[in-house]
Motif scaffolding. Structure first.
Motif, PDB file in Angstrom:
ATOM      1  N   UNK A 147       0.944  14.232   8.684  1.00 26.13           N
ATOM      2  CA  UNK A 147       1.583  14.283   9.979  1.00 26.13           C
ATOM      3  C   UNK A 147       0.424  14.323  11.081  1.00 26.13           C
ATOM      4  N   UNK A 148      -0.667  14.880  10.717  1.00 24.60           N
ATOM      5  CA  UNK A 148      -1.893  14.644  11.677  1.00 24.60           C
ATOM      6  C   UNK A 148      -2.139  13.345  11.883  1.00 24.60           C
ATOM      7  N   UNK A 149      -2.388  12.533  10.960  1.00 26.69           N
ATOM      8  CA  UNK A 149      -2.713  11.130  10.939  1.00 26.69           C
ATOM      9  C   UNK A 149      -1.651  10.261  11.632  1.00 26.69           C
ATOM     10  N   UNK A 150      -0.311  10.868  11.369  1.00 28.60           N
ATOM     11  CA  UNK A 150       0.724  10.174  12.038  1.00 28.60           C
ATOM     12  C   UNK A 150       0.474  10.030  13.713  1.00 28.60           C
ATOM     13  N   UNK A 182      -0.969   6.641  18.327  1.00 31.22           N
ATOM     14  CA  UNK A 182      -1.993   6.361  19.434  1.00 31.22           C
ATOM     15  C   UNK A 182      -2.602   5.090  19.463  1.00 31.22           C
ATOM     16  N   UNK A 183      -2.978   4.831  18.104  1.00 26.51           N
ATOM     17  CA  UNK A 183      -3.915   3.587  17.705  1.00 26.51           C
ATOM     18  C   UNK A 183      -2.840   2.441  17.955  1.00 26.51           C
ATOM     19  N   UNK A 184      -1.730   2.499  17.639  1.00 23.24           N
ATOM     20  CA  UNK A 184      -0.626   1.468  17.623  1.00 23.24           C
ATOM     21  C   UNK A 184      -0.447   1.330  18.878  1.00 23.24           C
ATOM     22  N   UNK A 185      -0.457   2.320  19.915  1.00 28.24           N
ATOM     23  CA  UNK A 185      -0.066   2.362  21.149  1.00 28.24           C
ATOM     24  C   UNK A 185      -1.220   1.425  22.006  1.00 28.24           C
TER      25      UNK A 185
END
Length: 219
Positions: A64-67, A72-75
């Motif tokens: 969930x943390x990496x999600x 954010x990275x995908x944004x």
């Protein structure tokens, strides 16, 4: 909003026209083909994008943390795609899009295989998300140039086509994704989206040929 008000031109004037005059734009073959491009472009993406969270957590097995980090990275990836889209209008424009959709098609076809490798899958998703907005600026310029040259009374309608058909595409892609996941599971969303990418590829090749035909007259 304040910044937009500060930079928008003050002397923009729309030629008055009836509804029938506005709709005259839709008789142009370049518009008829072009307005389906944003629809099928986003339909292809939203087949899997609708299920982005479960793909990250249940297929790629990120915590969930990496999600949160990946979203954010995908944004940021989407912002990069929008910036590149703007640059495309200064260069090849729609002429570059067949290559984009060829790459997008390949990425979607191999998506089920990427589910076995967490970071490979994350990079693949990021590349697809970068590709998502690349069409935006070139197709918007296409609509406005056609209207400016041949249908000046339809500028307002021309400026709205991208948004209208993008929303149709989001609805179509989400519905298709839901149907595929219900019947064939999560691994089907990539190949399912690839079908819409193929349609988009055919449409943009067709539109580019029409643009070359009309180039001496209108564009």
């Amino acid at each position: 909003m304040v910044l937009i008000l500060g930079v928008l031109p003050r002397d923009f004037k729309q030629k008055s026209s009836s509804i029938r005059g506005q709709l005259a734009l839709l008789k142009d073959h370049r518009i008829q083909i072009g307005m389906f491009l944003p629809m099928f472009n986003l339909a292809a993406i939203y087949v899997f994008y609708t299920y982005l969270r479960p793909i990250i957590t249940t297929r790629l097995h990120f915590s969930t943390t990496m999600l949160t980090v990946l979203l954010f990275v995908f944004g940021v990836a989407n912002i990069i795609g929008n910036q590149v889209s703007g640059k495309l209008t200064e260069g090849p424009g729609l002429s570059a899009m067949p290559k984009v959709y060829t790459g997008q098609f390949i990425l979607m076809v191999v998506m089920p295989l990427s589910f076995h490798y967490s970071w490979f899958g994350a990079i693949l998703l990021m590349m697809l998300i970068i590709s998502m907005p690349l069409l935006n600026s070139p197709i918007q310029i296409q609509f406005l140039q056609v209207a400016e040259k041949a249908y000046p009374q339809s500028i307002v309608l021309a400026s709205s086509l991208n948004s209208i058909f993008s929303n149709f595409g989001i609805a179509l892609g989400s519905a298709t994704g839901g149907m595929l996941v219900s019947n064939f599971g999560m691994s089907s969303v990539g190949p399912g989206g690839a079908g819409y990418t193929l349609v988009t590829f055919i449409l943009v090749v067709w539109l580019n040929r029409l643009n070359r035909k009309f180039a001496p007259q209108s564009l």
